[in-house]
Design a protein around this motif. Structure first.
Motif, short mmCIF file in Angstrom:
data_model
loop_
_atom_site.label_atom_id
_atom_site.label_comp_id
_atom_site.label_asym_id
_atom_site.label_seq_id
_atom_site.Cartn_x
_atom_site.Cartn_y
_atom_site.Cartn_z
N ARG A 17 27.34 10.77 -4.73
CA ARG A 17 26.18 10.08 -4.13
C ARG A 17 26.26 10.12 -2.61
O ARG A 17 25.24 10.33 -1.93
CB ARG A 17 26.12 8.63 -4.61
N LEU A 18 27.44 9.92 -2.08
CA LEU A 18 27.63 9.93 -0.63
C LEU A 18 27.41 11.33 -0.05
O LEU A 18 26.78 11.49 0.99
CB LEU A 18 29.07 9.48 -0.33
N THR A 19 27.94 12.33 -0.72
CA THR A 19 27.91 13.70 -0.22
C THR A 19 26.57 14.38 -0.43
O THR A 19 26.06 15.05 0.46
CB THR A 19 29.03 14.53 -0.89
N PHE A 20 26.01 14.22 -1.63
CA PHE A 20 24.80 14.98 -1.98
C PHE A 20 23.53 14.15 -2.02
O PHE A 20 22.44 14.69 -2.13
CB PHE A 20 25.00 15.65 -3.35
N GLY A 21 23.68 12.83 -2.01
CA GLY A 21 22.51 11.96 -2.10
C GLY A 21 22.35 11.44 -3.52
O GLY A 21 22.85 12.04 -4.48
N PRO A 22 21.61 10.34 -3.66
CA PRO A 22 21.52 9.67 -4.96
C PRO A 22 20.69 10.42 -6.01
O PRO A 22 20.78 10.12 -7.19
CB PRO A 22 20.88 8.33 -4.63
N ALA A 23 19.90 11.40 -5.59
CA ALA A 23 19.01 12.09 -6.54
C ALA A 23 19.43 13.54 -6.77
O ALA A 23 18.62 14.36 -7.18
CB ALA A 23 17.58 12.02 -6.03
N ASP A 24 20.69 13.86 -6.55
CA ASP A 24 21.18 15.23 -6.71
C ASP A 24 21.50 15.53 -8.17
O ASP A 24 21.89 14.64 -8.93
CB ASP A 24 22.43 15.42 -5.84
N GLY A 25 21.38 16.79 -8.55
CA GLY A 25 21.70 17.21 -9.91
C GLY A 25 23.13 16.95 -10.31
O GLY A 25 23.41 16.64 -11.47
N PHE A 26 24.07 17.08 -9.35
CA PHE A 26 25.47 16.81 -9.67
C PHE A 26 25.66 15.33 -9.97
O PHE A 26 26.44 14.97 -10.86
CB PHE A 26 26.39 17.27 -8.53
N VAL A 27 24.95 14.46 -9.27
CA VAL A 27 25.01 13.02 -9.55
C VAL A 27 24.54 12.78 -10.98
O VAL A 27 25.17 12.04 -11.74
CB VAL A 27 24.16 12.22 -8.54
N ALA A 28 23.44 13.43 -11.37
CA ALA A 28 22.93 13.29 -12.74
C ALA A 28 23.95 13.78 -13.76
O ALA A 28 24.14 13.16 -14.82
CB ALA A 28 21.62 14.06 -12.89
N GLU B 133 19.59 6.65 -15.95
CA GLU B 133 19.62 6.99 -14.52
C GLU B 133 19.68 8.51 -14.34
O GLU B 133 19.01 9.07 -13.48
CB GLU B 133 20.79 6.32 -13.83
N SER B 134 20.46 9.17 -15.17
CA SER B 134 20.54 10.63 -15.11
C SER B 134 19.18 11.25 -15.38
O SER B 134 18.75 12.17 -14.67
CB SER B 134 21.57 11.13 -16.13
N SER B 135 18.49 10.75 -16.38
CA SER B 135 17.15 11.27 -16.72
C SER B 135 16.16 11.06 -15.59
O SER B 135 15.32 11.92 -15.32
CB SER B 135 16.63 10.61 -17.99
N ARG B 136 16.23 9.90 -14.93
CA ARG B 136 15.32 9.63 -13.80
C ARG B 136 15.55 10.64 -12.67
O ARG B 136 14.61 11.04 -11.99
CB ARG B 136 15.51 8.20 -13.29
N ILE B 137 16.79 11.05 -12.48
CA ILE B 137 17.09 12.04 -11.44
C ILE B 137 16.59 13.42 -11.87
O ILE B 137 15.96 14.13 -11.08
CB ILE B 137 18.61 12.09 -11.15
N LEU B 138 16.86 13.79 -13.10
CA LEU B 138 16.51 15.13 -13.58
C LEU B 138 15.03 15.29 -13.85
O LEU B 138 14.49 16.40 -13.74
CB LEU B 138 17.31 15.45 -14.84
N CYS B 139 14.35 14.20 -14.21
CA CYS B 139 12.92 14.26 -14.55
C CYS B 139 12.16 13.20 -13.76
O CYS B 139 11.65 12.23 -14.33
CB CYS B 139 12.72 14.02 -16.04
N PRO B 140 12.10 13.36 -12.43
CA PRO B 140 11.43 12.33 -11.62
C PRO B 140 9.96 12.21 -12.01
O PRO B 140 9.30 13.19 -12.32
CB PRO B 140 11.59 12.83 -10.18
N GLY B 141 9.47 10.99 -12.04
CA GLY B 141 8.08 10.74 -12.36
C GLY B 141 7.82 10.55 -13.85
O GLY B 141 6.76 10.09 -14.23
#
Length: 176
Positions: free
Chosen positions: A125-136, A161-169
């Motif tokens: 989260r710190l390195t790539f941001g909260p909405a990055d694929g690696f975070v998901a 939370e993973s789904s919200r990142i991978l499928c925004p909206g």
């Protein structure tokens, strides 16, 4: 010159691995590690990320050949060196910790796996941001560990939370 020899040996060991010469790759990477330690760790407090990189590569081979205890020791040392040389929040620390989490998870050590994967998630989260694929991806892994523990609610939170990142909206359903 010794550091360059260590780098050359490291590269040869990685190439050998890609050609399915696991035994020779382990020997070469162990030699690279020895040379890199001698060349780059000239004082007791002096650490170098190239040594950690060789440790990580060696750990990968050990893990892939079922030598989990040796791999874990190697990963711990690599993580320690990376934290001290490039910082505790660097993506290389996350990569090593992820490998450690895999071993813990495969051994059924879910408490340890959760702790390590939580560190990976924090760094990601710190390195790539909260909405990055690696975070998901890490959230999905954490969800699976929670499922293994029987904690379905925590698992669903991670998966949602993973789904919200991978499928925004898209609306994510959390229930039956």
């Amino acid at each position: 010159a010794r550091a360059q020899i260590g780098t050359a040996l490291h590269n040869v060991g990685v190439m050998q691995l890609h050609h399915d010469s696991v035994t020779q790759s382990v020997r070469t990477l162990e030699a690279a590690l020895s040379v890199r330690r001698a060349a780059l760790h000239t004082a007791p407090d002096e650490l170098h990320p190239d040594v950690a990189d060789s440790l990580y590569q060696l750990g990968q081979i050990l893990q892939n050949t079922g030598r989990d205890r040796e791999a874990m020791d190697t990963y711990r040392e690599a993580a320690h060196i990376f934290r001290r040389t490039i910082g505790p929040d660097h993506e290389d620390v996350a990569v090593v910790c992820c490998a450690m989490g895999q071993i813990h998870q495969s051994r059924g050590e879910t408490d340890e796996a959760l702790a390590v994967y939580a560190e990976v998630l924090r760094i990601a989260r710190l390195t790539f941001g909260p909405a990055d694929g690696f975070v998901a991806e890490v959230l999905g892994i954490l969800g699976n560990v929670h499922l293994e523990r029987g904690d379905n609610d925590a698992a669903m939170e991670c998966f949602s939370e993973s789904s919200r990142i991978l499928c925004p909206g898209e609306e994510v359903s959390g229930g039956a």
